[in-house]
Design a protein around this motif. Sequence first.
Motif, PDB file in Angstrom:
ATOM      1  N   ALA A 102      63.743  -9.944  11.455  1.00 50.17           N
ATOM      2  CA  ALA A 102      62.713 -10.969  11.583  1.00 50.17           C
ATOM      3  C   ALA A 102      62.315 -11.559  10.230  1.00 50.17           C
ATOM      4  O   ALA A 102      62.624 -11.008   9.169  1.00 50.17           O
ATOM      5  CB  ALA A 102      61.482 -10.380  12.279  1.00 50.17           C
ATOM      6  N   TYR A 103      61.626 -12.690  10.286  1.00 53.34           N
ATOM      7  CA  TYR A 103      61.090 -13.355   9.093  1.00 53.34           C
ATOM      8  C   TYR A 103      59.699 -12.819   8.791  1.00 53.34           C
ATOM      9  O   TYR A 103      58.892 -12.609   9.695  1.00 53.34           O
ATOM     10  CB  TYR A 103      61.023 -14.864   9.334  1.00 53.34           C
ATOM     11  N   LYS A 104      59.425 -12.590   7.505  1.00 51.78           N
ATOM     12  CA  LYS A 104      58.109 -12.143   7.077  1.00 51.78           C
ATOM     13  C   LYS A 104      57.581 -13.118   6.032  1.00 51.78           C
ATOM     14  O   LYS A 104      58.152 -13.237   4.942  1.00 51.78           O
ATOM     15  CB  LYS A 104      58.181 -10.726   6.494  1.00 51.78           C
ATOM     16  N   GLN A 105      56.514 -13.813   6.362  1.00 55.60           N
ATOM     17  CA  GLN A 105      55.966 -14.804   5.441  1.00 55.60           C
ATOM     18  C   GLN A 105      55.482 -14.149   4.156  1.00 55.60           C
ATOM     19  O   GLN A 105      54.803 -13.125   4.173  1.00 55.60           O
ATOM     20  CB  GLN A 105      54.817 -15.566   6.098  1.00 55.60           C
ATOM     21  N   ASP A 106      55.881 -14.740   3.021  1.00 53.20           N
ATOM     22  CA  ASP A 106      55.493 -14.266   1.688  1.00 53.20           C
ATOM     23  C   ASP A 106      55.947 -12.833   1.425  1.00 53.20           C
ATOM     24  O   ASP A 106      55.305 -12.104   0.654  1.00 53.20           O
ATOM     25  CB  ASP A 106      53.970 -14.352   1.493  1.00 53.20           C
ATOM     26  N   GLY A 107      57.015 -12.422   2.062  1.00 55.95           N
ATOM     27  CA  GLY A 107      57.455 -11.045   1.870  1.00 55.95           C
ATOM     28  C   GLY A 107      58.931 -10.834   2.137  1.00 55.95           C
ATOM     29  O   GLY A 107      59.723 -11.777   2.206  1.00 55.95           O
ATOM     30  N   THR A 126      65.936 -21.157   6.315  1.00 55.92           N
ATOM     31  CA  THR A 126      65.677 -22.527   5.879  1.00 55.92           C
ATOM     32  C   THR A 126      65.025 -22.465   4.501  1.00 55.92           C
ATOM     33  O   THR A 126      63.862 -22.825   4.328  1.00 55.92           O
ATOM     34  CB  THR A 126      64.769 -23.273   6.871  1.00 55.92           C
ATOM     35  N   GLY A 127      65.794 -21.978   3.548  1.00 55.29           N
ATOM     36  CA  GLY A 127      65.287 -21.759   2.199  1.00 55.29           C
ATOM     37  C   GLY A 127      65.159 -20.289   1.855  1.00 55.29           C
ATOM     38  O   GLY A 127      65.005 -19.923   0.685  1.00 55.29           O
ATOM     39  N   CYS A 128      65.209 -19.418   2.859  1.00 62.55           N
ATOM     40  CA  CYS A 128      65.151 -17.976   2.636  1.00 62.55           C
ATOM     41  C   CYS A 128      66.523 -17.440   2.222  1.00 62.55           C
ATOM     42  O   CYS A 128      67.522 -18.151   2.261  1.00 62.55           O
ATOM     43  CB  CYS A 128      64.675 -17.258   3.891  1.00 62.55           C
ATOM     44  N   GLY A 129      66.548 -16.174   1.826  1.00 64.97           N
ATOM     45  CA  GLY A 129      67.794 -15.537   1.434  1.00 64.97           C
ATOM     46  C   GLY A 129      68.070 -14.297   2.263  1.00 64.97           C
ATOM     47  O   GLY A 129      67.150 -13.690   2.832  1.00 64.97           O
ATOM     48  N   LEU A 130      69.351 -13.938   2.337  1.00 69.30           N
ATOM     49  CA  LEU A 130      69.779 -12.725   3.024  1.00 69.30           C
ATOM     50  C   LEU A 130      70.563 -11.885   2.019  1.00 69.30           C
ATOM     51  O   LEU A 130      71.553 -12.343   1.447  1.00 69.30           O
ATOM     52  CB  LEU A 130      70.672 -13.079   4.215  1.00 69.30           C
ATOM     53  N   PHE A 141      68.381  -7.422   4.049  1.00 68.43           N
ATOM     54  CA  PHE A 141      67.048  -7.895   3.676  1.00 68.43           C
ATOM     55  C   PHE A 141      66.924  -9.398   3.937  1.00 68.43           C
ATOM     56  O   PHE A 141      67.803 -10.174   3.567  1.00 68.43           O
ATOM     57  CB  PHE A 141      66.776  -7.633   2.188  1.00 68.43           C
ATOM     58  N   HIS A 142      65.821  -9.791   4.568  1.00 64.67           N
ATOM     59  CA  HIS A 142      65.474 -11.207   4.725  1.00 64.67           C
ATOM     60  C   HIS A 142      64.352 -11.500   3.734  1.00 64.67           C
ATOM     61  O   HIS A 142      63.283 -10.916   3.804  1.00 64.67           O
ATOM     62  CB  HIS A 142      65.012 -11.483   6.163  1.00 64.67           C
ATOM     63  N   ILE A 143      64.619 -12.417   2.777  1.00 65.23           N
ATOM     64  CA  ILE A 143      63.714 -12.659   1.656  1.00 65.23           C
ATOM     65  C   ILE A 143      63.104 -14.052   1.780  1.00 65.23           C
ATOM     66  O   ILE A 143      63.831 -15.049   1.891  1.00 65.23           O
ATOM     67  CB  ILE A 143      64.471 -12.545   0.319  1.00 65.23           C
ATOM     68  N   ASP A 144      61.782 -14.111   1.754  1.00 62.45           N
ATOM     69  CA  ASP A 144      61.097 -15.400   1.869  1.00 62.45           C
ATOM     70  C   ASP A 144      61.375 -16.238   0.616  1.00 62.45           C
ATOM     71  O   ASP A 144      61.037 -15.846  -0.507  1.00 62.45           O
ATOM     72  CB  ASP A 144      59.598 -15.171   2.028  1.00 62.45           C
ATOM     73  N   PRO A 149      62.043 -17.287  -5.551  1.00 65.34           N
ATOM     74  CA  PRO A 149      63.093 -18.291  -5.790  1.00 65.34           C
ATOM     75  C   PRO A 149      64.480 -17.640  -5.831  1.00 65.34           C
ATOM     76  O   PRO A 149      64.605 -16.420  -5.958  1.00 65.34           O
ATOM     77  CB  PRO A 149      62.719 -18.874  -7.163  1.00 65.34           C
ATOM     78  N   ASN A 150      65.509 -18.477  -5.738  1.00 62.63           N
ATOM     79  CA  ASN A 150      66.883 -17.970  -5.675  1.00 62.63           C
ATOM     80  C   ASN A 150      67.215 -16.992  -6.792  1.00 62.63           C
ATOM     81  O   ASN A 150      67.842 -15.955  -6.563  1.00 62.63           O
ATOM     82  CB  ASN A 150      67.872 -19.135  -5.715  1.00 62.63           C
ATOM     83  N   ASP A 151      66.804 -17.304  -8.030  1.00 58.57           N
ATOM     84  CA  ASP A 151      67.175 -16.445  -9.164  1.00 58.57           C
ATOM     85  C   ASP A 151      66.346 -15.172  -9.251  1.00 58.57           C
ATOM     86  O   ASP A 151      66.597 -14.314 -10.103  1.00 58.57           O
ATOM     87  CB  ASP A 151      67.083 -17.230 -10.476  1.00 58.57           C
TER      88      ASP A 151
END
Length: 217
Positions: A102-107, A126-130, A141-144, A149-151
């Motif tokens: 699942a997606y976790k906002q700000d986390g 949609t802008g998050c990372g896996l 891990f699903h990263i907000d 940011p990407n880096d």
Amino acid sequence: MLKIINNINMVNEIRRKSDTDVSSYQLTQEFKENPNEFLKKNLLLINNEPTHVPIKTGVYNFQIEPLAGKHAVDHNGKKINCCLLKQIPEYSKSMITAYFLAYKQDGIESIKLGDDADLFLSAGLTGCGLAIESTSSPQVFHIDGEKYPNDKMLDSLPDTNKKRLYNDATYGNDHYYGGSSAIGVRDGSSWKFFGQAWYMKNLDSYQLAFREGTFLI
């Protein structure tokens, strides 16, 4: 006369539902048989609304439904099916059982994959990372993306195992309004992961971003 019209409308509604059920069954079976090949010929949207997918990480049942009124083409402009992943509570022959991250906002949300299911699905990107551990039973891990940011995405994770990252630097959200779906398939004692990126041509039209349809993560 009114009763006859109501009966006709009822029959037409049943037919429409029947047609949708058949399509859902066919799409779900095709996905189960070969998810990677399915994603080359069908656009799979994973809408993070709670009416469609779980709000908590775990193992759930899903089916794939056709999206009426939505249009999709592949990278070359050829028409393909536009589909939506939807959680279903009851057992069905068309059911997909999968780990869902699942997606976790700000986390950051994570799940460890094992043998409870042969498929993995992530909340829409949609802008998050896996991020995926390079092990036979990986932690995913699903990263907000707004928080990290990407880096900074990999730096935000515990340093346990080597990880590979799939984010909008790969699927292109920086360059157009779009996103990606990410899936995993258990292959014997290990897992393979694929991403399918898309962008919106307008509110009702999508196009696949990758020439081959999917990207091996």
